[in-house]
Design a protein around this motif. Structure first.
Motif, PDB file in Angstrom:
ATOM      1  N   GLY A 104      -3.235   6.653  -1.876  1.00  7.43           N
ATOM      2  CA  GLY A 104      -2.967   6.409  -3.288  1.00  7.43           C
ATOM      3  C   GLY A 104      -3.346   4.990  -3.672  1.00  7.43           C
ATOM      4  O   GLY A 104      -4.053   4.295  -2.943  1.00  7.43           O
ATOM      5  N   GLN A 105      -2.879   4.541  -4.825  1.00 12.64           N
ATOM      6  CA  GLN A 105      -3.187   3.194  -5.303  1.00 12.64           C
ATOM      7  C   GLN A 105      -1.914   2.386  -5.475  1.00 12.64           C
ATOM      8  O   GLN A 105      -0.997   2.802  -6.192  1.00 12.64           O
ATOM      9  CB  GLN A 105      -3.917   3.251  -6.651  1.00 12.64           C
ATOM     10  CG  GLN A 105      -4.280   1.885  -7.212  1.00 12.64           C
ATOM     11  CD  GLN A 105      -5.323   1.188  -6.355  1.00 12.64           C
ATOM     12  OE1 GLN A 105      -6.368   1.760  -6.063  1.00 12.64           O
ATOM     13  NE2 GLN A 105      -5.046  -0.039  -5.960  1.00 12.64           N
ATOM     14  N   THR A 106      -1.835   1.249  -4.819  1.00 21.91           N
ATOM     15  CA  THR A 106      -0.668   0.379  -4.968  1.00 21.91           C
ATOM     16  C   THR A 106      -0.717  -0.318  -6.326  1.00 21.91           C
ATOM     17  O   THR A 106      -1.676  -1.014  -6.640  1.00 21.91           O
ATOM     18  CB  THR A 106      -0.632  -0.678  -3.853  1.00 21.91           C
ATOM     19  OG1 THR A 106      -0.538  -0.018  -2.587  1.00 21.91           O
ATOM     20  CG2 THR A 106       0.582  -1.591  -4.020  1.00 21.91           C
ATOM     21  N   LEU A 107       0.335  -0.117  -7.104  1.00 22.82           N
ATOM     22  CA  LEU A 107       0.456  -0.806  -8.391  1.00 22.82           C
ATOM     23  C   LEU A 107       1.430  -1.971  -8.300  1.00 22.82           C
ATOM     24  O   LEU A 107       1.253  -2.982  -8.982  1.00 22.82           O
ATOM     25  CB  LEU A 107       0.921   0.163  -9.483  1.00 22.82           C
ATOM     26  CG  LEU A 107      -0.001   1.320  -9.833  1.00 22.82           C
ATOM     27  CD1 LEU A 107       0.558   2.086 -11.032  1.00 22.82           C
ATOM     28  CD2 LEU A 107      -1.418   0.837 -10.133  1.00 22.82           C
ATOM     29  N   ALA A 108       2.456  -1.821  -7.482  1.00 21.83           N
ATOM     30  CA  ALA A 108       3.464  -2.872  -7.350  1.00 21.83           C
ATOM     31  C   ALA A 108       4.075  -2.797  -5.959  1.00 21.83           C
ATOM     32  O   ALA A 108       4.197  -1.720  -5.382  1.00 21.83           O
ATOM     33  CB  ALA A 108       4.553  -2.708  -8.408  1.00 21.83           C
ATOM     34  N   HIS A 109       4.446  -3.960  -5.439  1.00 23.44           N
ATOM     35  CA  HIS A 109       4.990  -4.005  -4.085  1.00 23.44           C
ATOM     36  C   HIS A 109       6.018  -5.116  -3.999  1.00 23.44           C
ATOM     37  O   HIS A 109       5.680  -6.288  -4.045  1.00 23.44           O
ATOM     38  CB  HIS A 109       3.846  -4.250  -3.082  1.00 23.44           C
ATOM     39  CG  HIS A 109       4.278  -4.209  -1.651  1.00 23.44           C
ATOM     40  ND1 HIS A 109       4.681  -3.046  -1.032  1.00 23.44           N
ATOM     41  CD2 HIS A 109       4.362  -5.197  -0.713  1.00 23.44           C
ATOM     42  CE1 HIS A 109       4.976  -3.305   0.238  1.00 23.44           C
ATOM     43  NE2 HIS A 109       4.810  -4.606   0.441  1.00 23.44           N
ATOM     44  N   GLU A 110       7.307  -4.731  -3.938  1.00 24.06           N
ATOM     45  CA  GLU A 110       8.417  -5.668  -3.805  1.00 24.06           C
ATOM     46  C   GLU A 110       9.361  -5.142  -2.738  1.00 24.06           C
ATOM     47  O   GLU A 110      10.422  -4.573  -3.030  1.00 24.06           O
ATOM     48  CB  GLU A 110       9.177  -5.818  -5.127  1.00 24.06           C
ATOM     49  CG  GLU A 110       8.411  -6.495  -6.247  1.00 24.06           C
ATOM     50  CD  GLU A 110       9.239  -6.601  -7.509  1.00 24.06           C
ATOM     51  OE1 GLU A 110      10.461  -6.303  -7.460  1.00 24.06           O
ATOM     52  OE2 GLU A 110       8.677  -6.975  -8.551  1.00 24.06           O
ATOM     53  N   PRO A 111       8.995  -5.301  -1.446  1.00 24.79           N
ATOM     54  CA  PRO A 111       9.811  -4.710  -0.398  1.00 24.79           C
ATOM     55  C   PRO A 111      11.242  -5.228  -0.356  1.00 24.79           C
ATOM     56  O   PRO A 111      12.143  -4.528   0.102  1.00 24.79           O
ATOM     57  CB  PRO A 111       9.051  -5.070   0.892  1.00 24.79           C
ATOM     58  CG  PRO A 111       8.167  -6.206   0.522  1.00 24.79           C
ATOM     59  CD  PRO A 111       7.811  -5.994  -0.914  1.00 24.79           C
ATOM     60  N   GLY A 120      -0.411   8.531  -7.372  1.00 30.47           N
ATOM     61  CA  GLY A 120      -1.256   9.608  -6.879  1.00 30.47           C
ATOM     62  C   GLY A 120      -0.383  10.677  -6.254  1.00 30.47           C
ATOM     63  O   GLY A 120       0.455  10.378  -5.396  1.00 30.47           O
ATOM     64  N   ASP A 121      -0.545  11.908  -6.676  1.00 28.64           N
ATOM     65  CA  ASP A 121       0.290  13.027  -6.244  1.00 28.64           C
ATOM     66  C   ASP A 121      -0.399  13.773  -5.106  1.00 28.64           C
ATOM     67  O   ASP A 121      -1.404  14.461  -5.311  1.00 28.64           O
ATOM     68  CB  ASP A 121       0.534  13.958  -7.430  1.00 28.64           C
ATOM     69  CG  ASP A 121       1.494  15.090  -7.107  1.00 28.64           C
ATOM     70  OD1 ASP A 121       1.747  15.346  -5.916  1.00 28.64           O
ATOM     71  OD2 ASP A 121       1.986  15.729  -8.056  1.00 28.64           O
TER      72      ASP A 121
END
Length: 377
Positions: A104-111, A120-121
């Motif tokens: 899929g496509q990473t839109l945001a990442h705040e672990p 993406g499904d």
């Protein structure tokens, strides 16, 4: 049991059949979709198959760029449609595939905050292609306290075994964000203590791409030609390296836009000097990160788009105390390594094997992330 997944008893131990897995990766540089086949049982690499690349149009890139940083809403929904259509198109070119690994496509990442968001499904993709799809690789890791990235290290370990490495090596991926995997191939497997260390080093291609797109309408600095004409602003570089991220111990990870101050640091510079300085920032962050390796690697194998930039590669060679070479030197494809990684990881998920560990993402215990979707009916 998934299509193509068979097992046989041999002396009381279960032995998995090699599968033709197809992996897909759309990275933070937003250039397009890489797709590649790996023949694997999820432990060893038995062979590499065909690969394809599908570039995003300017209109598609605009939709994806607008969605960066969004967790939901119309922007994220529009990005998901672009991602699903582009992936269905390129993945549909392949035949005789047992399983698909869809990042899929990473839109945001705040672990350490809201988590991680890849649009993406996988179920919709499975229906469209009539093949089982493994997706949502990062969420389980983040839920167990991990960074959710980087996820390629287990595959890097298999690669080191595949090309016959006898001493520690490092894989350096220079995509939108830089990340490094230190591998000790003398260990039995990636789960073993001391086999792996992985983390994001810092910004790589994404900030420079954004700068050149805004200033010159260019997608990237082809061949490092713009940076080669400039001079590094050492003051800006020193300020950049004061960022607290660089003093944090790994494992650690970044979002694509975690260093917005980079643009401010080069705002008053010419295009050439700004490009040279941003390229130096990438190389310097890698050099800082190498200090975290348990022992110096015998060589650094560079993958991702950054290895095509001779200015960046020379900066790395000057700043690191070991050989720095493209991964092609050991017979791997640096343009497709991440796509191949998700093919490999898909098979591991389907077999119930771990895909990340405390030494790769900081997760509390080894975890196998990913959801398996199968075509209905």
């Amino acid at each position: 049991m998934l299509k193509g997944q068979k097992a046989a008893q041999n002396g009381g131990a279960q032995k998995a059949t090699v599968q033709r897995a197809l992996g897909a990766m759309s990275g933070t540089s937003l250039d397009g979709v890489d797709a590649a086949v790996v023949e694997t049982d999820g432990v060893e690499i038995h062979g590499f198959g065909a690969s394809e690349y599908r570039a995003y149009s300017a209109e598609e890139q605009a939709v994806l760029t607008k969605a960066l940083g969004h967790w939901a809403g119309p922007e994220a929904e529009a990005a998901a449609k672009v991602i699903e259509a582009a992936h269905a198109e390129v993945l549909g070119r392949f035949e005789d595939i047992d399983l698909i690994g869809f990042h899929g496509q990473t839109l945001a990442h705040e672990p350490r905050g809201r988590g991680t968001c890849q649009v993406g499904d996988g179920q919709a993709l499975s229906e469209a292609l009539d093949v089982p799809v493994v997706w949502d690789f990062r969420s389980a890791d983040v839920e167990l306290g991990g960074e959710g990235a980087p996820l390629a290290p287990f595959f890097h370990f298999a690669c080191a075994k595949w090309f016959g490495a006898k001493e520690p090596v490092a894989f350096l991926n220079l995509g939108g964000v830089g990340n490094i995997t230190w591998v000790d191939p003398r260990k039995e497997g990636p789960e073993a203590d001391g086999a792996l260390l992985a983390f994001d080093t810092g910004p790589a291609n994404a900030p420079l791409n954004d700068l050149l797109r805004a200033r010159r309408g260019l997608a990237f600095d082809e061949g490092g030609k713009i940076a080669a004409q400039g001079t590094v602003a050492t003051g800006a570089l020193e300020l950049f390296l004061q960022e607290a991220y660089f003093s944090r111990m790994p494992p650690k990870s970044l979002d694509r836009n975690d260093f917005p101050e980079m643009m401010d640091l080069v705002r008053e510079l010419s295009d050439e000097d700004a490009a040279a300085t941003m390229t130096a920032m990438c190389a310097a962050s890698v050099a800082q990160g190498m200090g975290h390796c348990p022992v110096p690697p015998s060589r650094v194998l560079v993958t991702g788009g950054g290895r095509h930039n001779p200015v960046l590669m020379e900066m790395l060679r000057v700043s690191l105390d070991c050989p720095v070479v493209p991964v092609e030197e050991v017979g791997l494809d640096g343009d497709m390594l991440e796509a191949q990684a998700f093919a490999y990881l898909a098979v591991r998920v389907a077999r119930g094997l771990p895909t990340s560990a405390p030494s790769t993402t900081g997760v509390m215990a080894m975890v196998g992330g990913g959801t398996v979707s199968v075509p209905q009916g």
